[in-house]
Design a protein around this motif. Structure first.
Motif, PDB file in Angstrom:
ATOM      1  N   UNK A   1     -77.016 -86.979  -9.312  1.00 51.64           N
ATOM      2  CA  UNK A   1     -77.180 -85.570  -8.926  1.00 51.64           C
ATOM      3  C   UNK A   1     -75.978 -85.020  -8.155  1.00 51.64           C
ATOM      4  N   UNK A   2     -75.023 -85.900  -7.821  1.00 50.59           N
ATOM      5  CA  UNK A   2     -73.809 -85.402  -7.147  1.00 50.59           C
ATOM      6  C   UNK A   2     -72.733 -86.476  -7.224  1.00 50.59           C
ATOM      7  N   UNK A   3     -71.483 -86.034  -7.377  1.00 54.95           N
ATOM      8  CA  UNK A   3     -70.358 -86.955  -7.268  1.00 54.95           C
ATOM      9  C   UNK A   3     -69.127 -86.168  -6.837  1.00 54.95           C
ATOM     10  N   UNK A   4     -68.381 -86.763  -5.916  1.00 56.13           N
ATOM     11  CA  UNK A   4     -67.172 -86.120  -5.419  1.00 56.13           C
ATOM     12  C   UNK A   4     -65.981 -86.374  -6.315  1.00 56.13           C
ATOM     13  N   UNK A   5     -64.928 -85.635  -6.062  1.00 55.07           N
ATOM     14  CA  UNK A   5     -63.730 -85.697  -6.905  1.00 55.07           C
ATOM     15  C   UNK A   5     -63.099 -87.072  -6.959  1.00 55.07           C
ATOM     16  N   UNK A   6     -63.175 -87.818  -5.847  1.00 55.88           N
ATOM     17  CA  UNK A   6     -62.539 -89.128  -5.775  1.00 55.88           C
ATOM     18  C   UNK A   6     -63.569 -90.243  -5.621  1.00 55.88           C
ATOM     19  N   UNK A   7     -64.729 -90.045  -6.225  1.00 50.59           N
ATOM     20  CA  UNK A   7     -65.793 -91.052  -6.135  1.00 50.59           C
ATOM     21  C   UNK A   7     -65.734 -92.059  -7.270  1.00 50.59           C
ATOM     22  N   UNK A   8     -64.761 -91.902  -8.175  1.00 49.09           N
ATOM     23  CA  UNK A   8     -64.648 -92.800  -9.298  1.00 49.09           C
ATOM     24  C   UNK A   8     -65.404 -92.346 -10.523  1.00 49.09           C
ATOM     25  N   UNK A   9     -65.960 -91.146 -10.493  1.00 46.91           N
ATOM     26  CA  UNK A   9     -66.776 -90.655 -11.606  1.00 46.91           C
ATOM     27  C   UNK A   9     -66.006 -89.673 -12.485  1.00 46.91           C
ATOM     28  N   UNK A  10     -65.258 -88.765 -11.874  1.00 47.22           N
ATOM     29  CA  UNK A  10     -64.543 -87.750 -12.646  1.00 47.22           C
ATOM     30  C   UNK A  10     -63.550 -88.416 -13.605  1.00 47.22           C
ATOM     31  N   UNK A  11     -63.643 -88.064 -14.880  1.00 45.78           N
ATOM     32  CA  UNK A  11     -62.771 -88.643 -15.888  1.00 45.78           C
ATOM     33  C   UNK A  11     -63.311 -89.915 -16.516  1.00 45.78           C
ATOM     34  N   UNK A  12     -64.426 -90.414 -16.001  1.00 47.49           N
ATOM     35  CA  UNK A  12     -65.009 -91.646 -16.528  1.00 47.49           C
ATOM     36  C   UNK A  12     -65.850 -91.338 -17.768  1.00 47.49           C
ATOM     37  N   UNK A  13     -65.693 -92.098 -18.852  1.00 46.60           N
ATOM     38  CA  UNK A  13     -66.576 -91.903 -20.010  1.00 46.60           C
ATOM     39  C   UNK A  13     -68.032 -92.097 -19.590  1.00 46.60           C
ATOM     40  N   UNK A  14     -68.901 -91.189 -20.007  1.00 42.20           N
ATOM     41  CA  UNK A  14     -70.279 -91.215 -19.526  1.00 42.20           C
ATOM     42  C   UNK A  14     -71.003 -92.504 -19.878  1.00 42.20           C
ATOM     43  N   UNK A  15     -70.621 -93.138 -20.953  1.00 44.14           N
ATOM     44  CA  UNK A  15     -71.265 -94.393 -21.315  1.00 44.14           C
ATOM     45  C   UNK A  15     -70.908 -95.548 -20.401  1.00 44.14           C
ATOM     46  N   UNK A  16     -69.812 -95.396 -19.615  1.00 40.51           N
ATOM     47  CA  UNK A  16     -69.354 -96.477 -18.759  1.00 40.51           C
ATOM     48  C   UNK A  16     -70.150 -96.590 -17.461  1.00 40.51           C
ATOM     49  N   UNK A  17     -70.644 -95.447 -16.953  1.00 41.76           N
ATOM     50  CA  UNK A  17     -71.218 -95.422 -15.611  1.00 41.76           C
ATOM     51  C   UNK A  17     -72.432 -96.325 -15.472  1.00 41.76           C
ATOM     52  N   UNK A  18     -73.292 -96.336 -16.474  1.00 37.83           N
ATOM     53  CA  UNK A  18     -74.562 -97.040 -16.343  1.00 37.83           C
ATOM     54  C   UNK A  18     -74.574 -98.394 -17.054  1.00 37.83           C
ATOM     55  N   UNK A  19     -73.388 -98.925 -17.358  1.00 34.41           N
ATOM     56  CA  UNK A  19     -73.330-100.234 -17.982  1.00 34.41           C
ATOM     57  C   UNK A  19     -73.863-101.302 -17.029  1.00 34.41           C
ATOM     58  N   UNK A  20     -74.648-102.221 -17.569  1.00 41.66           N
ATOM     59  CA  UNK A  20     -75.214-103.304 -16.761  1.00 41.66           C
ATOM     60  C   UNK A  20     -74.183-104.411 -16.581  1.00 41.66           C
ATOM     61  N   UNK A  21     -74.041-104.866 -15.336  1.00 40.44           N
ATOM     62  CA  UNK A  21     -73.090-105.936 -15.030  1.00 40.44           C
ATOM     63  C   UNK A  21     -73.840-107.255 -14.860  1.00 40.44           C
ATOM     64  N   UNK A  22     -73.207-108.343 -15.244  1.00 38.29           N
ATOM     65  CA  UNK A  22     -73.797-109.666 -15.068  1.00 38.29           C
ATOM     66  C   UNK A  22     -73.643-110.101 -13.611  1.00 38.29           C
ATOM     67  N   UNK A  23     -74.384-111.141 -13.225  1.00 36.80           N
ATOM     68  CA  UNK A  23     -74.279-111.644 -11.856  1.00 36.80           C
ATOM     69  C   UNK A  23     -72.866-112.120 -11.550  1.00 36.80           C
ATOM     70  N   UNK A  24     -72.193-112.702 -12.545  1.00 34.36           N
ATOM     71  CA  UNK A  24     -70.816-113.163 -12.337  1.00 34.36           C
ATOM     72  C   UNK A  24     -69.879-111.987 -12.083  1.00 34.36           C
ATOM     73  N   UNK A  25     -70.094-110.889 -12.818  1.00 36.93           N
ATOM     74  CA  UNK A  25     -69.267-109.691 -12.608  1.00 36.93           C
ATOM     75  C   UNK A  25     -69.541-109.076 -11.242  1.00 36.93           C
ATOM     76  N   UNK A  26     -70.817-109.027 -10.851  1.00 30.27           N
ATOM     77  CA  UNK A  26     -71.167-108.458  -9.547  1.00 30.27           C
ATOM     78  C   UNK A  26     -70.541-109.270  -8.420  1.00 30.27           C
ATOM     79  N   UNK A  27     -70.416-110.589  -8.589  1.00 32.49           N
ATOM     80  CA  UNK A  27     -69.841-111.446  -7.555  1.00 32.49           C
ATOM     81  C   UNK A  27     -68.456-110.980  -7.128  1.00 32.49           C
ATOM     82  N   UNK A  28     -67.706-110.409  -8.082  1.00 37.30           N
ATOM     83  CA  UNK A  28     -66.346-109.938  -7.757  1.00 37.30           C
ATOM     84  C   UNK A  28     -66.219-108.420  -7.776  1.00 37.30           C
ATOM     85  N   UNK A  29     -67.122-107.733  -8.501  1.00 37.98           N
ATOM     86  CA  UNK A  29     -67.004-106.280  -8.661  1.00 37.98           C
ATOM     87  C   UNK A  29     -68.132-105.507  -7.986  1.00 37.98           C
TER      88      UNK A  29
END
Length: 390
Positions: free
Chosen positions: A227-255
């Motif tokens: 419902x809201x995102x700022x200019x430098x929040x990492x959302x502007x310019x991001x492909x919409x399909x990328x935002x809600x991608x599910x990450x694995x536990x291994x990816x979360x460990x570092x990301x």
């Protein structure tokens, strides 16, 4: 000080306090507990102006940076400093919970139960001009109030707000695409990317919402709604399909997130001002919201699930703070003990700043409790975890 027999509290609530080892006399502290404010960094010089305008004395808190106390009956909303977004009200115990995260510039921080928003604002202040802050809440109207706050205080540039169930939320921090859309996105016109946020919604979307109605509370199964995102929040310019991608536990460990705050839903029995409201709402409402066994069992499960999911989204080496404004063991130490049994990578760690706090140790070492009598603040339980590699 009045004794418990003279307090205007129903017998069932007094029995509840006794069974949880809570001193009923804390509820006589309504007039001795001060109001607290926090100044946005850079506006410290406005204290004298505030005192002159409000005709009051403001005391600096030596144990909590940026915080000041004043008489409980002062209404700060009428001051110029408040209206101009230079100060905001936040209890000192809540400020301590945020301080326990030890936020550094550049951190990616998750506030998993963000409403009503004061702690979210403080987190954004501490993150500053780098990193990001993600706020989540299950109640759409309460998160909309958070959105209003971050905009009022000009803190929303690095903030994302999601209406979502905190027990199932899975969106991790994203890379920054704020300055320009990636080359790949530029070359593919078919890629739908996030444009700069605006409060205006397309006509078709508004018509659909008015026709169907919008639920204020989302369920576990509903996908997150941004419902809201700022200019430098990492959302502007991001492909919409990328935002809600599910990450694995291994990816979360570092990301995953560097810091996570789980200020969980609770019975609010540690808040004198909240309990006082039941004089107007009716004590039957208190029995339903605080004393009902089914309600407290549900809260215990919810708190454990929030803590578990918040920890899942934490990167290895990161810090998570669990807090509630309840003083009961069931909603605090019992939740922590069960969580530690089920999560072998979780380690309870010291909160170094707590050595200077006006609070008491909890029943588990390295946990802390604020209460209105001992701390001159609202009641709050605080504990800090880190994620280790086994």
């Amino acid at each position: 000080m009045e004794d418990a027999a003279k307090l205007p509290l129903p017998e069932a609530f007094l029995n509840f306090l006794h069974s949880n080892g809570i001193d009923p006399s804390i509820y006589t502290a309504i007039h001795s507990t001060p109001r607290f404010i926090r100044l946005k960094p850079g506006f410290e010089d406005y204290i004298e102006e505030f005192e002159a305008e409000m005709k009051c004395k403001v005391e600096k808190l030596e144990w909590l940076e940026g915080f000041y106390s004043l008489s409980h009956d002062i209404q700060i909303a009428g001051s110029r400093a408040y209206q101009e977004g230079k100060i905001y009200g936040i209890d000192a115990s809540s400020g301590a919970a945020v301080t326990a995260l030890h936020i550094s510039p550049g951190d990616h921080v998750l506030d998993l139960c963000a409403a009503p928003g004061a702690k979210l604002c403080m987190i954004l202040d501490l993150v500053g001009d780098s990193g990001s802050v993600t706020g989540v809440d299950v109640a759409r109207h309460r998160l909309a109030a958070c959105r209003t706050m971050v905009q009022k205080y000009a803190l929303g540039d690095r903030c994302r707000l999601f209406v979502a169930d905190g027990t199932t939320f899975s969106v991790i921090p994203v890379g920054f695409h704020s300055d320009c859309i990636s080359c790949e996105s530029k070359s593919e016109e078919s890629v739908d990317v996030f444009k700069e946020w605006t409060s205006r919604r397309p006509w078709k979307e508004r018509k659909r919402a008015s026709r169907c109605g919008t639920p204020q509370l989302v369920s576990r199964d509903q996908p997150p709604e941004l419902i809201y995102y700022g200019r430098h929040s990492g959302v502007v310019g991001l492909p919409k399909g990328e935002l809600f991608k599910t990450a694995s536990d291994d990816e979360i460990a570092s990301l995953g997130y560097d810091k996570v705050l789980v200020d969980a839903e609770c019975t609010h029995d540690g808040s004198v001002k909240h309990i006082q409201k039941f004089e107007h709402w009716g004590w039957r409402t208190l029995e339903r919201r605080v004393l009902d066994a089914e309600r407290t069992d549900h809260l215990h499960a919810l708190q454990l699930n929030l803590l578990t999911n918040g920890f899942r989204l934490l990167k290895v080496g990161g810090s998570l703070v669990y807090s509630t404004c309840s003083l009961t063991v069931a909603q605090n130490e019992d939740v922590l003990e069960q969580f530690l049994k089920e999560n072998k990578t979780a380690e309870l760690v010291e909160i170094d700043a707590a050595r200077n706090w006006p609070c008491k140790g909890g029943r588990i070492p390295k946990t802390w409790r604020f209460d209105p009598l001992a701390s001159q603040t609202s009641g709050l339980f605080v504990a800090r975890f880190t994620k280790v590699v086994i």
